[in-house]
Motif scaffolding. Structure first.
Motif, short mmCIF file in Angstrom:
data_model
loop_
_atom_site.label_atom_id
_atom_site.label_comp_id
_atom_site.label_asym_id
_atom_site.label_seq_id
_atom_site.Cartn_x
_atom_site.Cartn_y
_atom_site.Cartn_z
N ALA A 73 10.50 55.50 31.66
CA ALA A 73 11.07 56.36 32.49
C ALA A 73 12.12 57.38 31.67
CB ALA A 73 11.76 55.92 33.76
N ALA A 74 12.84 56.76 31.10
CA ALA A 74 14.10 57.47 30.17
C ALA A 74 13.35 58.13 29.19
CB ALA A 74 15.09 56.37 29.58
N VAL A 75 12.59 57.78 28.54
CA VAL A 75 11.88 58.64 27.31
C VAL A 75 10.92 59.72 28.03
CG1 VAL A 75 10.21 58.57 25.51
CG2 VAL A 75 11.96 56.73 25.49
N LYS A 76 10.39 59.50 28.97
CA LYS A 76 9.59 60.42 29.66
C LYS A 76 10.45 61.84 29.94
CE LYS A 76 6.68 61.42 33.62
NZ LYS A 76 5.94 60.72 34.66
N ASN A 77 11.63 61.45 30.69
CA ASN A 77 12.44 62.46 31.15
C ASN A 77 13.37 62.95 30.34
OD1 ASN A 77 11.20 62.02 33.70
ND2 ASN A 77 12.89 60.65 34.60
N HIS A 78 13.75 62.32 28.93
CA HIS A 78 14.87 63.13 28.27
C HIS A 78 14.45 62.98 26.94
CE1 HIS A 78 17.79 62.71 31.61
NE2 HIS A 78 17.39 61.71 31.83
N TYR A 79 13.27 62.69 26.42
CA TYR A 79 12.94 62.90 24.89
C TYR A 79 12.60 64.24 24.61
CZ TYR A 79 11.38 61.90 20.18
OH TYR A 79 11.14 61.92 18.83
N PRO A 80 13.35 65.00 23.96
CA PRO A 80 13.16 66.47 23.94
C PRO A 80 11.90 66.95 23.13
CG PRO A 80 15.51 65.87 23.11
CD PRO A 80 14.43 64.29 23.12
N ALA A 85 8.13 53.27 23.86
CA ALA A 85 7.74 54.40 24.38
C ALA A 85 7.51 55.60 23.94
CB ALA A 85 8.91 54.68 25.71
N ILE A 86 8.40 55.94 22.79
CA ILE A 86 8.35 56.90 21.94
C ILE A 86 7.25 57.23 21.32
CG2 ILE A 86 9.32 58.04 20.01
CD1 ILE A 86 12.15 57.09 21.06
N LYS A 87 6.60 55.89 20.77
CA LYS A 87 5.48 55.89 20.02
C LYS A 87 4.49 56.49 21.07
CE LYS A 87 4.49 54.63 16.32
NZ LYS A 87 4.38 55.42 15.15
N LYS A 88 4.34 55.98 22.24
CA LYS A 88 3.34 56.17 23.27
C LYS A 88 3.28 57.65 23.54
CE LYS A 88 2.93 51.66 25.71
NZ LYS A 88 3.33 51.05 26.96
N LEU A 89 4.08 58.28 23.39
CA LEU A 89 4.15 59.81 23.55
C LEU A 89 3.22 60.53 22.76
CD1 LEU A 89 7.92 60.78 23.87
CD2 LEU A 89 6.37 60.56 25.52
N GLU A 90 2.48 59.86 21.70
CA GLU A 90 1.63 60.35 20.87
C GLU A 90 1.96 61.91 20.27
OE1 GLU A 90 -2.00 59.83 22.80
OE2 GLU A 90 -2.18 57.51 22.52
N ILE A 91 3.18 62.04 19.85
CA ILE A 91 3.60 63.35 19.47
C ILE A 91 3.89 63.29 18.06
CG2 ILE A 91 4.55 64.27 21.73
CD1 ILE A 91 7.31 63.40 20.73
#
Length: 272
Positions: free
Chosen positions: A14-21, A41-47
């Motif tokens: 939840a934190a990464v989804k809402n606050h990772y720029p 969670a950052i890795k799951k963003l697939e960016i």
């Protein structure tokens, strides 16, 4: 995975989804078991993170960054003028005003350096860490101290009302005191639960009972003891408040995420 680990994962996602720029260039990564799930969670963003530099708060978090295939940059290698887009870190306890106790993992000095260099500090934790007041369940304040001054600091802490402050030892007792990444010792200083500034009663006779400390005053008082490098209380202003005053970052998180036993996530935001 047990229930507490699931809470940590839910909070991290939840934190990464809402606050990772979007297009983040500099990201602070804290220490502790919860941060494992932040990196996941950052890795799951697939960016594309190939141009993003991740700044660790200690040896453990650096290894976590590298193991995930991300680029780590030590804090003292940051180019002049760099401000982190965001810093994610955990906490040992968080109160109703989002003041935090950190340092259970002995990385508090570097953790404070990183959050103070970030536009936003986002705290991620499981449900056990959310308490009305600091030192409710987590009973001692971690304090990083120069070895040469440790006994002097212990005496001063007792004068302030700390109940049997102790030098933290290694897991293997014969190895002696635990040392931080700076080669310093950690003192764990128990105090009664800390009050919020709004709860303080003015002291009329100049004395201060052991149970009459508020978060901010105690932190500043301990920091002034010669030999103390840093105090494991993260309080004061948030990043946006610091920037409004001409600074960079603040010790207090702008938001904290707590994974709950029922699978939900509680988000608490700083009140301005």
């Amino acid at each position: 995975m047990d229930s507490v680990e699931l809470e940590k994962r839910s909070a991290a996602e939840a934190a990464v989804k809402n606050h990772y720029p979007a297009n983040a260039k500099w990201v602070g990564i804290g220490s502790g078991t919860t941060i494992v799930f932040v990196v996941e969670a950052i890795k799951k963003l697939e960016i594309d993170t190939s141009l993003t530099k991740f700044v660790p708060t200690g040896y453990q978090s650096k290894q976590l960054i590298l193991s995930a295939g991300l680029t780590a940059v030590e804090f003292d290698s940051l180019p002049e003028g760099v401000v982190l887009d965001v810093a994610f870190d955990g906490a040992d306890e968080v109160d109703d005003n989002l003041n935090c106790i950190k340092g259970g993992g002995a990385c508090l000095f570097q953790e404070k350096l990183v959050v103070l260099q970030a536009k936003e500090f986002i705290c991620v934790a499981d449900s056990r860490k959310l308490k009305p007041r600091l030192l409710t369940a987590w009973k001692a304040i971690p304090i990083e101290v120069a070895p040469i001054a440790v006994y002097r600091v212990l005496r001063e802490l007792k004068k302030l009302g700390s109940i049997d402050p102790t030098i933290r030892t290694n897991t293997i007792a014969k190895a002696g005191p635990l040392k931080t990444d700076q080669g310093f010792f950690i003192i764990d200083a128990p105090f009664p639960p800390l009050r919020l500034p709004s709860e303080m009663i003015p002291l009329t006779d100049g004395t201060r009972p052991a149970d009459a400390w508020d978060v901010e005053t105690l932190s500043k008082t301990i920091k002034e003891i010669p030999g103390v490098l840093e105090v494991g209380i993260f309080s004061g202003v948030t990043g946006p408040q610091a920037q409004a005053a001409g600074g960079i970052g603040g010790q207090k998180p702008v938001a904290a995420y707590f994974g709950m036993p029922d699978g939900t996530v509680v988000e608490k935001k700083a009140v301005y």
